[in-house]
Design a protein around this motif. Structure first.
Motif, PDB file in Angstrom:
ATOM      1  N   LYS A  87       0.843  -1.204   0.000  1.00 28.59           N
ATOM      2  CA  LYS A  87       0.000   0.000   0.000  1.00 28.59           C
ATOM      3  C   LYS A  87       0.877   1.252   0.000  1.00 28.59           C
ATOM      4  N   SER A 122      -3.335   5.440  -2.143  1.00 30.25           N
ATOM      5  CA  SER A 122      -4.094   6.594  -1.672  1.00 30.25           C
ATOM      6  C   SER A 122      -4.187   7.570  -2.830  1.00 30.25           C
ATOM      7  N   ALA A 123      -4.921   8.665  -2.628  1.00 33.16           N
ATOM      8  CA  ALA A 123      -4.996   9.711  -3.653  1.00 33.16           C
ATOM      9  C   ALA A 123      -3.687  10.491  -3.667  1.00 33.16           C
ATOM     10  N   LYS A 142      -3.378  18.153  -0.639  1.00 33.70           N
ATOM     11  CA  LYS A 142      -3.736  16.766  -0.958  1.00 33.70           C
ATOM     12  C   LYS A 142      -4.966  16.811  -1.843  1.00 33.70           C
ATOM     13  N   THR A 169      -7.375  14.764  -1.940  1.00 35.79           N
ATOM     14  CA  THR A 169      -8.580  14.478  -1.144  1.00 35.79           C
ATOM     15  C   THR A 169      -9.104  15.744  -0.473  1.00 35.79           C
ATOM     16  N   GLU A 218      -8.660   8.762  -5.139  1.00 37.64           N
ATOM     17  CA  GLU A 218      -8.048   7.427  -5.167  1.00 37.64           C
ATOM     18  C   GLU A 218      -8.280   6.763  -6.531  1.00 37.64           C
ATOM     19  N   PHE A 237      -9.403   3.565   0.512  1.00 38.76           N
ATOM     20  CA  PHE A 237     -10.229   4.600   1.144  1.00 38.76           C
ATOM     21  C   PHE A 237     -11.737   4.510   0.887  1.00 38.76           C
ATOM     22  N   ARG A 244     -10.815   9.170   7.307  1.00 37.92           N
ATOM     23  CA  ARG A 244      -9.654   9.830   6.701  1.00 37.92           C
ATOM     24  C   ARG A 244      -8.406   8.979   6.962  1.00 37.92           C
ATOM     25  N   GLY A 245      -7.539   8.906   6.005  1.00 37.28           N
ATOM     26  CA  GLY A 245      -6.361   8.052   6.135  1.00 37.28           C
ATOM     27  C   GLY A 245      -6.697   6.575   5.957  1.00 37.28           C
ATOM     28  N   GLY A 246      -7.922   6.308   5.462  1.00 38.10           N
ATOM     29  CA  GLY A 246      -8.427   4.930   5.442  1.00 38.10           C
ATOM     30  C   GLY A 246      -7.831   4.019   4.384  1.00 38.10           C
ATOM     31  N   GLY A 247      -6.966   4.552   3.528  1.00 37.93           N
ATOM     32  CA  GLY A 247      -6.280   3.671   2.579  1.00 37.93           C
ATOM     33  C   GLY A 247      -5.523   2.573   3.322  1.00 37.93           C
TER      34      GLY A 247
HETATM   35  N1  ASP Z   1      -6.935  10.023   0.648  1.00 38.36           N
HETATM   36  C1  ASP Z   1      -7.553   9.764   1.909  1.00 38.36           C
HETATM   37  C2  ASP Z   1      -7.173  10.848   2.909  1.00 38.36           C
HETATM   38  O1  ASP Z   1      -6.478  11.787   2.552  1.00 38.36           O
HETATM   39  C3  ASP Z   1      -7.245   8.392   2.436  1.00 38.36           C
HETATM   40  C4  ASP Z   1      -5.777   8.034   2.558  1.00 38.36           C
HETATM   41  O2  ASP Z   1      -4.920   8.828   2.210  1.00 38.36           O
HETATM   42  O3  ASP Z   1      -5.494   6.938   3.049  1.00 38.36           O
HETATM   43  O4  ASP Z   1      -7.607  10.789   4.021  1.00 38.36           O
END
Ligand code: ASP
Length: 442
Positions: free
Chosen positions: A6, A37-38, A48, A50, A114, A168, A182-185
């Motif tokens: 990942k 992720s994006a 970012k 996202t 994503e 995500f 958020r951060g769910g990738g």
């Molecule tokens: N792109 C999403 C975020 O910025 C998920 C990720 O990055 O994992 O929260």
């Protein structure tokens, strides 16, 4: 050997980062399933994708034109596609999306970060694209349908073999896109690792794993080579964050290790997180040190408390009444402390103390504020006698006043309360004595 690989937003932030991803994938044939992720930040001042997509939604809500914003987003993707000389019709695809933006749900809009990143990555790596909306299945109440997801992951593997998948998001069985946190990738990678019973879940980011202390406090702290899930939880709770917390559970249950690796320095060993780390002579005594400022302890003493029943429960009920969550309860024979976050009680502390006085009738109630908590985490501490003696001796020699001590029942950490003003110095003193090269040698 199966590895889930990942890559976080900074690992796919530009064409140069895409190239690094490719060489990482090509270096190891067991890296067959790639989650992205994006496109993220190229540097601190960057945006970012996202975040920009969330902004698109806000513009839509307030009927502000999102044309310039969408053009910026498109440009980021087009630059990557152009620089890598990809055949993918990036501008065309993005314009299809942006011209129908009014028809899409907010979740769908955010998920395109994503989606487009994975489209480009699949083209660049020459691996099939698998849409997370077809694989990661959500129940209508927003929770994950793990049984269906599991089946769909296996179907995708049978259908295409290796693949690239966006992180995500997923979708309900009716195809409505739903987002993870958020951060769910990180969570997507973990779900895949679990479903495929992977041997390793590699989480590639922009740091070479967990550091044994905050680099803003200790200069060039050592990286942690091996850590257990429990130790990591302790350190993250105290502020050392690299991985989304929810990403731990799926792999932990299946006993799959996670490696935190650096896309910009793939030669670094990184950190391996697993259920139990092997015992060995060279394993450090202390895995890491983390902490936070601004706690407050309410210290209650009452003679013969040890013989009375219910004092602790009644005191805790007072905190509960005020909706305050409790961090620690260090206890003595006739006294105990209740440690809470300072900000949680800033309006209620006087009322709480008054209620304790009235309902518990203690000999004394004392409030110690401006307390910093420092957690010294190390699975090996319990097996080596004299650790805490040495720890407190070191702090005594440095003239640091330890105001509170507690230890978790698993004995993987010792938590100390010191004055806020001693916070950073305490971490440095412990680091120098126990973690730095010289400290370890002693
Ligand atoms: N792109 C999403 C975020 O910025 C998920 C990720 O990055 O994992 O929260």
């Amino acid at each position: 050997m199966i590895k889930i690989t990942k890559f976080g937003g900074s690992s796919v932030a530009s064409a140069a980062q895409f190239r690094k991803v490719k060489s990482i994938i090509e270096a190891d044939p067991s890296r067959r399933f790639v989650v992205v992720s994006a496109v993220g930040k190229r540097d601190k001042s960057d945006n970012k994708i996202t975040d920009l997509l969330y902004l698109v939604n806000a513009h839509r809500t307030y009927h502000v034109s999102c044309v310039p914003l969408l053009a910026d987003i498109e440009q980021r993707f087009v630059d990557i596609a152009d620089e890598l000389d990809l055949d993918y019709p990036m501008a065309e695809r993005f314009e299809e999306f942006s011209s129908h933006i009014a028809d899409y749900s907010p979740e769908y809009v955010v998920s395109r970060g994503e989606w487009f990143t994975a489209q480009l990555m699949s083209e660049y790596l020459g691996l099939p694209f698998v849409d997370a909306a077809d694989v990661i299945v959500f129940h209508h109440d927003g929770t994950l349908d793990l049984a269906r997801t599991n089946d769909r992951v296996h179907e995708a593997v049978v259908r295409v073999g290796r693949f690239v998948m966006p992180g995500f998001y997923g979708a309900t069985v009716d195809g409505e896109v739903r987002l993870l946190d958020r951060g769910g990738g990180d969570i997507t990678g973990s779900i895949l690792a679990r479903a495929l019973e992977a041997d390793l879940y590699e989480n590639w980011t922009d740091v070479s794993g967990f550091l044994s202390a905050d680099p803003r406090i200790v200069s060039h702290p050592r990286a942690i080579r091996r850590i257990t899930f429990d130790e990591m939880r302790e350190l993250s709770y105290m502020g050392a964050n690299v991985l989304h917390e929810e990403a731990i559970f799926p792999v932990r249950e299946a006993n799959i290790p996670i490696a935190i690796l650096n896309t910009n320095r793939p030669q670094d060993a990184g950190t391996i997180i697993r259920e139990t780390a092997e015992e060995g002579e060279d394993e450090p005594l202390i895995t890491g040190i983390a902490g936070k400022r601004d706690f407050l302890a309410v210290h209650v003493s009452k003679t013969h408390m040890s013989d009375a029943v219910g004092v602790l429960r009644r005191t805790l009920a007072i905190f509960e009444r005020y909706g305050v969550s409790i961090e620690h309860i260090p206890t003595g024979i006739d006294s105990f402390g209740v440690v809470v976050n300072g900000s949680d009680v800033k309006d209620s502390i006087y009322s709480i103390v008054a209620d304790i006085q009235k309902e518990i009738e203690p000999d004394e109630v004392k409030v110690i504020d401006e307390l910093a908590l420092i957690s010294v985490v190390g699975r090996n501490m319990s097996s080596r006698p004299g650790t805490s003696g040495r720890l407190f001796g070191t702090l005594g020699d440095a003239g640091i006043n330890v105001r509170m001590i507690t230890q978790s029942s698993q004995e993987i950490n010792i938590i100390m309360g010191v004055n806020n003003k001693d916070f950073e110095r305490t971490i440095r003193v412990i680091y120098d004595a126990f973690v730095s090269e010289e400290g370890c040698a002693r």
